[in-house]
Scaffold this motif. Structure first.
Motif, PDB file in Angstrom:
ATOM      1  N   UNK A 141      30.296 -17.284  -6.091  1.00 37.91           N
ATOM      2  CA  UNK A 141      30.206 -17.489  -4.645  1.00 37.91           C
ATOM      3  C   UNK A 141      31.587 -17.490  -4.008  1.00 37.91           C
ATOM      4  N   UNK A 142      32.559 -18.092  -4.686  1.00 39.06           N
ATOM      5  CA  UNK A 142      33.920 -18.122  -4.146  1.00 39.06           C
ATOM      6  C   UNK A 142      34.495 -16.715  -4.043  1.00 39.06           C
ATOM      7  N   UNK A 143      34.341 -15.921  -5.090  1.00 34.37           N
ATOM      8  CA  UNK A 143      34.896 -14.570  -5.087  1.00 34.37           C
ATOM      9  C   UNK A 143      34.237 -13.703  -4.021  1.00 34.37           C
ATOM     10  N   UNK A 144      32.939 -13.878  -3.814  1.00 36.24           N
ATOM     11  CA  UNK A 144      32.244 -13.109  -2.780  1.00 36.24           C
ATOM     12  C   UNK A 144      32.757 -13.480  -1.400  1.00 36.24           C
ATOM     13  N   UNK A 145      33.132 -14.764  -1.219  1.00 43.89           N
ATOM     14  CA  UNK A 145      33.629 -15.216   0.081  1.00 43.89           C
ATOM     15  C   UNK A 145      35.065 -14.792   0.340  1.00 43.89           C
ATOM     16  N   UNK A 146      35.827 -14.557  -0.739  1.00 42.14           N
ATOM     17  CA  UNK A 146      37.215 -14.133  -0.568  1.00 42.14           C
ATOM     18  C   UNK A 146      37.291 -12.749   0.059  1.00 42.14           C
ATOM     19  N   UNK A 147      36.322 -11.919  -0.217  1.00 41.79           N
ATOM     20  CA  UNK A 147      36.322 -10.542   0.250  1.00 41.79           C
ATOM     21  C   UNK A 147      36.539 -10.422   1.740  1.00 41.79           C
ATOM     22  N   UNK A 148      36.798  -9.194   2.209  1.00 39.50           N
ATOM     23  CA  UNK A 148      36.718  -7.941   1.463  1.00 39.50           C
ATOM     24  C   UNK A 148      37.996  -7.569   0.704  1.00 39.50           C
ATOM     25  N   UNK A 149      38.943  -8.501   0.596  1.00 40.00           N
ATOM     26  CA  UNK A 149      40.173  -8.176  -0.125  1.00 40.00           C
ATOM     27  C   UNK A 149      39.879  -7.853  -1.592  1.00 40.00           C
ATOM     28  N   UNK A 150      40.561  -6.872  -2.151  1.00 39.71           N
ATOM     29  CA  UNK A 150      40.448  -6.622  -3.595  1.00 39.71           C
ATOM     30  C   UNK A 150      41.004  -7.818  -4.368  1.00 39.71           C
ATOM     31  N   UNK A 151      40.480  -8.050  -5.543  1.00 38.07           N
ATOM     32  CA  UNK A 151      40.895  -9.191  -6.347  1.00 38.07           C
ATOM     33  C   UNK A 151      41.246  -8.719  -7.751  1.00 38.07           C
ATOM     34  N   UNK A 188      44.893 -15.446 -23.770  1.00 44.63           N
ATOM     35  CA  UNK A 188      43.504 -15.762 -24.137  1.00 44.63           C
ATOM     36  C   UNK A 188      43.353 -15.751 -25.651  1.00 44.63           C
ATOM     37  N   UNK A 189      42.638 -16.758 -26.173  1.00 41.82           N
ATOM     38  CA  UNK A 189      42.435 -16.864 -27.613  1.00 41.82           C
ATOM     39  C   UNK A 189      40.968 -16.796 -28.013  1.00 41.82           C
ATOM     40  N   UNK A 190      40.068 -16.758 -27.047  1.00 43.01           N
ATOM     41  CA  UNK A 190      38.640 -16.643 -27.337  1.00 43.01           C
ATOM     42  C   UNK A 190      38.127 -15.295 -26.848  1.00 43.01           C
ATOM     43  N   UNK A 191      37.511 -14.543 -27.723  1.00 42.29           N
ATOM     44  CA  UNK A 191      37.067 -13.187 -27.392  1.00 42.29           C
ATOM     45  C   UNK A 191      36.033 -13.186 -26.281  1.00 42.29           C
ATOM     46  N   UNK A 192      35.247 -14.248 -26.200  1.00 38.02           N
ATOM     47  CA  UNK A 192      34.153 -14.284 -25.225  1.00 38.02           C
ATOM     48  C   UNK A 192      34.604 -14.713 -23.832  1.00 38.02           C
ATOM     49  N   UNK A 193      35.810 -15.271 -23.709  1.00 46.56           N
ATOM     50  CA  UNK A 193      36.223 -15.830 -22.423  1.00 46.56           C
ATOM     51  C   UNK A 193      36.297 -14.801 -21.294  1.00 46.56           C
ATOM     52  N   UNK A 194      36.984 -13.657 -21.454  1.00 48.39           N
ATOM     53  CA  UNK A 194      37.105 -12.724 -20.324  1.00 48.39           C
ATOM     54  C   UNK A 194      35.764 -12.276 -19.766  1.00 48.39           C
ATOM     55  N   UNK A 195      34.769 -12.077 -20.635  1.00 49.88           N
ATOM     56  CA  UNK A 195      33.475 -11.577 -20.163  1.00 49.88           C
ATOM     57  C   UNK A 195      32.754 -12.598 -19.289  1.00 49.88           C
ATOM     58  N   UNK A 196      33.083 -13.872 -19.440  1.00 50.64           N
ATOM     59  CA  UNK A 196      32.454 -14.901 -18.600  1.00 50.64           C
ATOM     60  C   UNK A 196      32.865 -14.761 -17.137  1.00 50.64           C
ATOM     61  N   UNK A 197      33.971 -14.078 -16.905  1.00 52.36           N
ATOM     62  CA  UNK A 197      34.466 -13.925 -15.535  1.00 52.36           C
ATOM     63  C   UNK A 197      34.136 -12.554 -14.950  1.00 52.36           C
ATOM     64  N   UNK A 198      33.319 -11.786 -15.651  1.00 52.84           N
ATOM     65  CA  UNK A 198      32.921 -10.473 -15.137  1.00 52.84           C
ATOM     66  C   UNK A 198      31.804 -10.626 -14.113  1.00 52.84           C
ATOM     67  N   UNK A 199      31.984 -10.018 -12.930  1.00 53.93           N
ATOM     68  CA  UNK A 199      30.973 -10.033 -11.879  1.00 53.93           C
ATOM     69  C   UNK A 199      30.899  -8.643 -11.266  1.00 53.93           C
ATOM     70  N   UNK A 200      29.732  -8.312 -10.771  1.00 55.50           N
ATOM     71  CA  UNK A 200      29.538  -7.017 -10.112  1.00 55.50           C
ATOM     72  C   UNK A 200      29.948  -7.132  -8.647  1.00 55.50           C
ATOM     73  N   UNK A 201      31.252  -7.199  -8.423  1.00 56.41           N
ATOM     74  CA  UNK A 201      31.811  -7.341  -7.081  1.00 56.41           C
ATOM     75  C   UNK A 201      32.724  -6.153  -6.828  1.00 56.41           C
TER      76      UNK A 201
END
Length: 808
Positions: A249-259, A266-279
């Motif tokens: 919700x925060x990232x959607x509200x920041x728009x329309x600026x690119x982010x 990063x030391x956990x392989x799964x961490x980056x994917x948790x921050x993936x959104x279709x924005x």
């Protein structure tokens, strides 16, 4: 994109109230003689403001902007209309009401002037910056449409100091090319530690970054992002899933600026994917020492520097000049080759050889037998960096200072004040920290750490170091930990423990009474730790550093057996203030000299305040104080009979200085800085007759100093810099017969005339102020032949701001 007007927003309702008050005053001033002077003064204030208020109200109405930040002033003006009308009913002989209403009218005029001087200026500055930010955002959007420029990141970290870099230009171009590809939404940048991953993304994003520690906490990351944007989550973040939902919700509200979101180290392989959104226009770069297999198609492998760039960086760090260097070129090339192209090794080893003779260079080479140079190996990197810790006898102490930095958590600021406390007791350095700062500057010169001086005002006298801090590269911290762990557990001088959840070290769990001989003990726990302390015996510990991240923290029971403990540093690195319990354990520590508490609630301490007979110094940084010190079970002066220094910094709920502190007659230094709600000092402050330093830096609501300050006959330094509300000096300030330094920089309301007693400050040597205040001292300087009036340089450096996760 929202438009931010470069000034405060005054709505129609405010304009109506302002007009009503102005007309009421104008109509009344000629009808009530007993209030005529103060009403004329109020009318003059309102008449001068009227044209500007009309213009701002008109602009706000045209732009359909909401009314903000004027509620309190508006309410004062509404009451002012009623007050002025009541003046008409007061008889000339009624002195009681005459005095009462005159006082209230004066307060109203002061409140209006205060708003214009403080709130209005601050709002204009803030909104001007917001306008500039939005203008830059719009420019970036246009560039992206035309040139497909890389979007800027959401950043929540202090910008690092500018460094000399080589060999990264081509790498940056290659990264940009990858990021511009439509299918690339998450890119992994990988290389061993010390290769320059963080520096590369800093350069890519114009020195802005988001950091993630080795034990990443998604909740903390999201909380930091909300804090950076000046927002609060809709609901308290209690789980990782909830954090991700609110981040979306925060990232959607920041728009329309690119982010562009950067997850560093990063030391956990799964961490980056948790921050993936279709924005739209949202991408992620993650840096890691590990080449995670699942990112093989979206991975950039950062290579070490080539021979030419490695030589350039090394020679710069070693300060070698071709025309003057007496070091054989073959020796230089061998050492450069031994650094394996790692920028960190080149800088640190080069700095360690700076100014050394050719024989010392040769000796360093002889310690690398058979040319066993490493290639892309972190183990080899640490081995090579060990060579840089070989100090000459006159600087061997610097190695101890370097290793002490390992007592603090990775990727966190290490405040200079904490190090000063430690080193004053461990190594008998000076109390004021001058030698400690010199050691930190030496470590910075050697590229073993980075000292950040929060305020770079060269005119400031008697430097106060509570805002200054140190940062350190992860690999260098690992080097410090490696050096500290060479002996068996029970024999180490520095014992450093990092506990995740409840996973205590085996040696601690297996023995009921583990004996350790360390002088320095550091225990770091995360937010999942549940206080299952095992017992240890640490009779020789002189410095105890406790780092935690929870809302509640219990001091370990074994603390009361640390008979040699001199320094206690308790730091909450969590997002919220913490309640600290078991404080009564400290009552048995007869050698405890210094306590530093960071982001804890003091109310819990006062319920169990115990006598600390030997305590000399207490520092409260970003703590919740309130009125806690007035409700203690015993008097503060009885609990702290030998206290000589109190530091209170960034304690945002401190409104009045507790009267009980004025009974600590041995107090020599009282430093209160950046407590913006502090508005009143007790008149009893004059009882602190042994006070030598009194500092109220950046206490913006503090309006005056009590007249009893004249009793401080031993005071040598008075610092009221950036106290925006102070409008006059105490009438009898001249009785401060030993005052040598007066810092009044940024006291914008302080004007002539100074009290006549200023002429009695015969010991005054230095006054620090701005240009306008300097002019006021010109006629006085004629009578003070030794007085130096220093004009403070304007400092727009924002390094003094606490970390984002420390601003709650």
């Amino acid at each position: 994109m929202a438009l931010i007007v470069a000034g405060p927003l005054l709505g129609v309702a405010f304009g109506q109230v302002f007009t009503s008050l102005r007309e009421t005053v104008k109509d009344t001033v000629s009808k009530v003689c007993q209030f005529k002077p103060i009403l004329e003064r109020l009318q003059s204030t309102l008449d001068r403001l009227a044209p500007m208020v009309d213009q701002m109200v008109e602009l706000s109405e045209k732009l359909d902007l909401p009314e903000r930040e004027t509620k309190r002033l508006k309410e004062h003006m509404e009451e002012g209309v009623k007050l002025v009308r009541k003046c008409l009913t007061v008889r000339w002989w009624n002195y009681v009401f005459k005095f009462k209403y005159s006082s209230k009218l004066k307060d109203l005029d002061d409140e209006i002037i205060r708003y214009c001087w403080l709130d209005l200026i601050a709002q204009c500055a803030r909104n001007g910056l917001m306008t500039l930010e939005n203008s830059q955002n719009m420019t970036r959007m246009l560039k992206i449409l035309m040139n497909r420029e890389i979007p800027r990141p959401v950043s929540c970290a202090v910008r690092e100091r500018t460094e000399f870099t080589v060999g990264l230009d081509m790498t940056i171009r290659e990264l940009k090319t990858l990021l511009l590809k439509e299918k690339v939404r998450l890119l992994l940048l990988t290389a061993p530690g010390g290769c320059g991953k963080t520096k590369l993304v800093e350069m890519l994003c114009q020195d802005e970054q988001i950091k993630v520690s080795k034990t990443p906490n998604v909740k903390v990351i999201v909380q930091n992002l909300f804090s950076h944007k000046g927002l609060q989550p809709k609901f308290e973040i209690q789980s990782e899933e909830n954090a991700i939902d609110q981040l979306l919700q925060l990232l959607e509200n920041i728009g329309p600026d690119p982010i562009l979101l950067i997850l560093d180290d990063v030391w956990q392989e799964s961490l980056p994917e948790k921050f993936e959104f279709n924005i739209p226009n949202y991408k992620i770069i993650a840096t890691s020492r590990i080449a995670f297999p699942r990112f093989k198609n979206f991975r950039y492998n950062l290579k070490p520097l080539n021979k030419k760039d490695a030589m350039t960086l090394f020679c710069h760090s070693a300060e070698l000049q071709d025309e003057s260097s007496n070091i054989p070129e073959k020796d230089i090339k061998k050492i450069v080759r031994g650094c394996g192209g790692f920028p960190l090794a080149l800088k640190v080893i080069g700095s360690s050889l700076r100014g050394r003779c050719a024989e010392e260079w040769r000796s360093r080479l002889l310690k690398w037998p058979n040319s066993q140079f490493f290639r892309n190996s972190e183990i080899g990197l640490v081995d090579q960096l060990l060579k840089s810790l070989e100090f000459p006898n006159d600087k061997f102490f610097i190695k101890d200072c370097f290793m002490d930095l390992g007592l603090f958590p990775e990727d966190q600021r290490i405040y200079a004040a904490a190090l000063i406390d430690m080193w004053a007791e461990l190594y008998e350095l000076d109390e004021d920290g001058i030698h400690a700062i010199a050691n930190l500057q030496e470590l910075t010169t050697l590229n073993l750490a980075s000292l950040v001086l929060a305020r770079k005002d060269a005119s400031e006298v008697h430097k106060y170091y509570n805002d200054d801090f140190v940062t350190q590269h992860d690999v260098l911290r690992e080097l410090a930990l490696h050096q500290s762990s060479q002996e068996p557990i029970g024999q180490r001088q520095r014992l450093i423990m990092n506990i995740s959840e409840n996973d205590l070290p085996n040696w601690w769990r297996e023995q009921k009474h583990q004996l350790i001989n360390a002088r320095l003990l550091s225990i770091s726990t995360d937010e999942s730790f549940s206080w299952s302390w095992c017992n240890i015996q640490a009779p020789k510990v002189e410095v105890l550093v406790l780092n935690f991240q929870t809302k509640n923290y219990t001091l370990p029971e074994f603390v009361d057996k640390m008979d040699e403990l001199k320094v206690l540093i308790v730091t909450n690195y969590g997002f919220f203030h913490a309640e600290l319990s078991n404080f009564q354990l400290l009552g048995s520590l007869h050698n405890l000299k210094r306590i530093r508490l960071v982001k804890v609630s003091i109310s819990s301490l006062c319920k169990t305040l115990v006598p600390l007979k030997s305590l000399k110094k207490i520092s409260l940084f970003m703590c919740n104080i309130g009125k806690a010190l007035e409700n203690c079970t015993i008097q503060v002066s009885d609990a702290l009979p030998n206290l000589s220094e109190i530091n209170i910094d960034y304690c945002n709920d401190l409104e009045e200085l507790p009267v009980g502190l004025c009974d600590i007659v041995h107090l020599k230094k009282l430093n209160i800085t950046n407590c913006h709600k502090l508005f009143a000092l007790p008149k009893e402050i004059g009882k602190l007759v042994n006070l030598e330093v009194l500092r109220f830096r950046s206490c913006t609501d503090l309006s005056e100093l009590p007249e009893s300050i004249k009793c401080l006959n031993k005071l040598t330094i008075l610092d009221i810099s950036d106290c925006l509300s102070i409008s006059k000096l105490p009438k009898h300030i001249g009785e401060l017969c030993k005052l040598e330094v007066l810092n009044m920089k940024g006291c914008l309301r302080l004007r002539n005339p100074f009290p006549e007693s200023v002429m009695n400050l015969q010991q005054l040597k230095v006054v620090v102020c701005d240009d306008e205040r300097a002019k006021l001292w010109e006629p006085i300087k004629e009578f003070f032949t030794k007085l130096e009036v220093k004009v403070a340089e304007k400092d727009i450096n924002l390094n003094w701001l606490p970390d984002v996760d420390e601003t709650v």
